[in-house]
Motif scaffolding. Structure first.
Motif, PDB file in Angstrom:
ATOM      1  N   SER A  34       5.373 -14.039 -41.264  1.00 27.85           N
ATOM      2  CA  SER A  34       4.495 -13.215 -42.092  1.00 27.85           C
ATOM      3  C   SER A  34       4.349 -11.851 -41.441  1.00 27.85           C
ATOM      4  N   SER A  35       3.888 -10.880 -42.206  1.00 23.08           N
ATOM      5  CA  SER A  35       3.651  -9.541 -41.680  1.00 23.08           C
ATOM      6  C   SER A  35       2.325  -9.504 -40.927  1.00 23.08           C
ATOM      7  N   HIS A  36       2.319  -8.843 -39.784  1.00 24.59           N
ATOM      8  CA  HIS A  36       1.104  -8.751 -38.977  1.00 24.59           C
ATOM      9  C   HIS A  36       0.524  -7.339 -38.982  1.00 24.59           C
ATOM     10  N   THR A  37       0.862  -6.551 -39.997  1.00 25.25           N
ATOM     11  CA  THR A  37       0.348  -5.182 -40.072  1.00 25.25           C
ATOM     12  C   THR A  37      -1.174  -5.170 -40.084  1.00 25.25           C
ATOM     13  N   PHE A  38      -1.772  -6.033 -40.899  1.00 24.69           N
ATOM     14  CA  PHE A  38      -3.231  -6.119 -40.956  1.00 24.69           C
ATOM     15  C   PHE A  38      -3.819  -6.513 -39.601  1.00 24.69           C
ATOM     16  N   ASP A  39      -3.176  -7.463 -38.927  1.00 26.69           N
ATOM     17  CA  ASP A  39      -3.680  -7.923 -37.639  1.00 26.69           C
ATOM     18  C   ASP A  39      -3.628  -6.820 -36.584  1.00 26.69           C
ATOM     19  N   TYR A  40      -2.529  -6.065 -36.553  1.00 27.92           N
ATOM     20  CA  TYR A  40      -2.422  -4.968 -35.600  1.00 27.92           C
ATOM     21  C   TYR A  40      -3.484  -3.903 -35.882  1.00 27.92           C
ATOM     22  N   LEU A  41      -3.695  -3.603 -37.156  1.00 25.21           N
ATOM     23  CA  LEU A  41      -4.719  -2.625 -37.530  1.00 25.21           C
ATOM     24  C   LEU A  41      -6.104  -3.123 -37.131  1.00 25.21           C
ATOM     25  N   LEU A  42      -6.344  -4.403 -37.343  1.00 24.65           N
ATOM     26  CA  LEU A  42      -7.630  -4.998 -36.978  1.00 24.65           C
ATOM     27  C   LEU A  42      -7.875  -4.889 -35.472  1.00 24.65           C
ATOM     28  N   LEU A  43      -6.849  -5.144 -34.665  1.00 20.67           N
ATOM     29  CA  LEU A  43      -6.988  -5.024 -33.216  1.00 20.67           C
ATOM     30  C   LEU A  43      -7.269  -3.591 -32.799  1.00 20.67           C
ATOM     31  N   MET A  44      -6.638  -2.623 -33.450  1.00 23.74           N
ATOM     32  CA  MET A  44      -6.875  -1.217 -33.131  1.00 23.74           C
ATOM     33  C   MET A  44      -8.309  -0.808 -33.461  1.00 23.74           C
ATOM     34  N   VAL A  45      -8.776  -1.215 -34.643  1.00 26.04           N
ATOM     35  CA  VAL A  45     -10.148  -0.897 -35.052  1.00 26.04           C
ATOM     36  C   VAL A  45     -11.140  -1.558 -34.100  1.00 26.04           C
ATOM     37  N   TYR A  46     -10.851  -2.796 -33.724  1.00 29.92           N
ATOM     38  CA  TYR A  46     -11.731  -3.516 -32.807  1.00 29.92           C
ATOM     39  C   TYR A  46     -11.822  -2.805 -31.459  1.00 29.92           C
ATOM     40  N   ALA A  47     -10.699  -2.344 -30.933  1.00 32.66           N
ATOM     41  CA  ALA A  47     -10.696  -1.658 -29.638  1.00 32.66           C
ATOM     42  C   ALA A  47     -11.518  -0.373 -29.695  1.00 32.66           C
ATOM     43  N   VAL A  48     -11.337   0.410 -30.768  1.00 30.39           N
ATOM     44  CA  VAL A  48     -12.096   1.663 -30.922  1.00 30.39           C
ATOM     45  C   VAL A  48     -13.591   1.372 -31.039  1.00 30.39           C
ATOM     46  N   ALA A  49     -13.938   0.345 -31.817  1.00 29.72           N
ATOM     47  CA  ALA A  49     -15.345  -0.011 -31.995  1.00 29.72           C
ATOM     48  C   ALA A  49     -15.971  -0.477 -30.688  1.00 29.72           C
ATOM     49  N   GLN A  50     -15.216  -1.206 -29.871  1.00 28.65           N
ATOM     50  CA  GLN A  50     -15.726  -1.648 -28.575  1.00 28.65           C
ATOM     51  C   GLN A  50     -16.045  -0.455 -27.681  1.00 28.65           C
ATOM     52  N   VAL A  51     -15.168   0.533 -27.679  1.00 31.46           N
ATOM     53  CA  VAL A  51     -15.406   1.739 -26.883  1.00 31.46           C
ATOM     54  C   VAL A  51     -16.664   2.460 -27.371  1.00 31.46           C
ATOM     55  N   TYR A  52     -16.794   2.585 -28.691  1.00 29.43           N
ATOM     56  CA  TYR A  52     -17.929   3.303 -29.269  1.00 29.43           C
ATOM     57  C   TYR A  52     -19.248   2.613 -28.923  1.00 29.43           C
ATOM     58  N   PHE A  53     -19.307   1.288 -29.090  1.00 26.26           N
ATOM     59  CA  PHE A  53     -20.561   0.571 -28.865  1.00 26.26           C
ATOM     60  C   PHE A  53     -20.766   0.176 -27.400  1.00 26.26           C
ATOM     61  N   THR A  54     -19.896   0.676 -26.536  1.00 27.38           N
ATOM     62  CA  THR A  54     -20.095   0.512 -25.098  1.00 27.38           C
ATOM     63  C   THR A  54     -20.563   1.814 -24.455  1.00 27.38           C
ATOM     64  N   TYR A  55     -19.961   2.921 -24.862  1.00 30.37           N
ATOM     65  CA  TYR A  55     -20.246   4.204 -24.220  1.00 30.37           C
ATOM     66  C   TYR A  55     -21.062   5.158 -25.099  1.00 30.37           C
ATOM     67  N   VAL A  56     -20.727   5.279 -26.383  1.00 24.72           N
ATOM     68  CA  VAL A  56     -21.412   6.237 -27.256  1.00 24.72           C
ATOM     69  C   VAL A  56     -22.773   5.696 -27.695  1.00 24.72           C
TER      70      VAL A  56
END
Length: 247
Positions: A93-115
């Motif tokens: 199956s295509s994992h495009t959605f999963d890769y995008l989800l991981l990217m969004v998750y990483a950015v959100a973790q940074v935001y809600f840790t430091y900002v």
């Protein structure tokens, strides 16, 4: 009053994870040329073990490692497990959605840790993301595979379902109640209980993975025996089986 020490729970969790990882590593060495996808399962167990160890060191090592990197490893490990099982059961199956989800998750973790530091939001993000991957794993093992394959994927699918349930409960608890503590190691008994539940699910999941591989091995052996038995019985020629050792 907190009757469970989260740091102790994390330490026990990490020790159990190491044992489970060694078992999966041994299983991979024995079957790596027979079944695809097992190496990704090894990565899953290594990622989760390292993640729990780093989370337990929070306050000793930088937040970049103990929060952002550790949680990203944890979530990525669940995704790699799903991707590895896809290869194991030969379902692409295509994992495009999963890769995008991981990217969004990483950015959100940074935001809600430091900002905007917010433990509750980080817990909700982690639980929700793992819930999505767990549901995908559940659907893969119980619905996407052919019926004859479900004979050895059923238990893994059910363990994905249990893991999804734990993640759903943890995410809903964040929405339902206030969370004054902004530090995981001081977040209270509920989070400690959830970590114990994850620990139990990890052990169950390890057992179901081993059971699945053994069932598939047995089915393949039975299939080979049946094939050669039919050849032997239906051959019009005389067949003699001899061995070098006994003549």
């Amino acid at each position: 009053m907190n009757f469970l020490d989260i740091k102790t729970v994390l330490f026990v969790h990490a020790v159990i994870d190491i044992v489970c990882t060694l078992m999966i590593l041994l299983l991979w060495r024995q079957n790596r040329r027979r079944f695809p996808g097992l190496l990704l399962l090894v990565y899953t167990f290594v990622f989760m073990t390292v993640s729990l160890t780093l989370i337990g060191l929070r306050g000793i090592i930088p937040d970049l490692i103990s929060i952002i990197f550790a949680n990203f490893l944890l979530v990525t490990g669940v995704f790699l497990c799903y991707a590895g099982l896809e290869r194991f059961v030969a379902q692409k199956s295509s994992h495009t959605f999963d890769y995008l989800l991981l990217m969004v998750y990483a950015v959100a973790q940074v935001y809600f840790t430091y900002v905007l530091p917010d433990l509750a939001t980080r817990i909700f993000l982690s639980s929700s993301t793992m819930l999505i991957f767990s549901i995908q794993g559940l659907w893969l093992m119980l619905r996407r595979v052919p019926p004859y394959v479900r004979r050895y994927t059923l238990e893994v699918g059910l363990s994905f379902g249990a893991y999804a349930l734990v993640n759903a409960i943890r995410a809903l608890e964040v929405i339902a109640g206030p969370h004054p503590a902004n530090h995981l190691l001081r977040s209270g008994n509920f989070q400690a209980i959830m970590l114990i539940a994850y620990q139990m699910m990890f052990v169950v999941f390890t057992y179901t993975i081993i059971l699945m591989i053994n069932k598939r091995l047995n089915l393949e052996i039975q299939s080979q025996e049946s094939k050669f038995s039919k050849i032997f019985q239906s051959s019009p020629s005389c067949i003699i089986i001899t061995g070098v050792s006994d003549g």
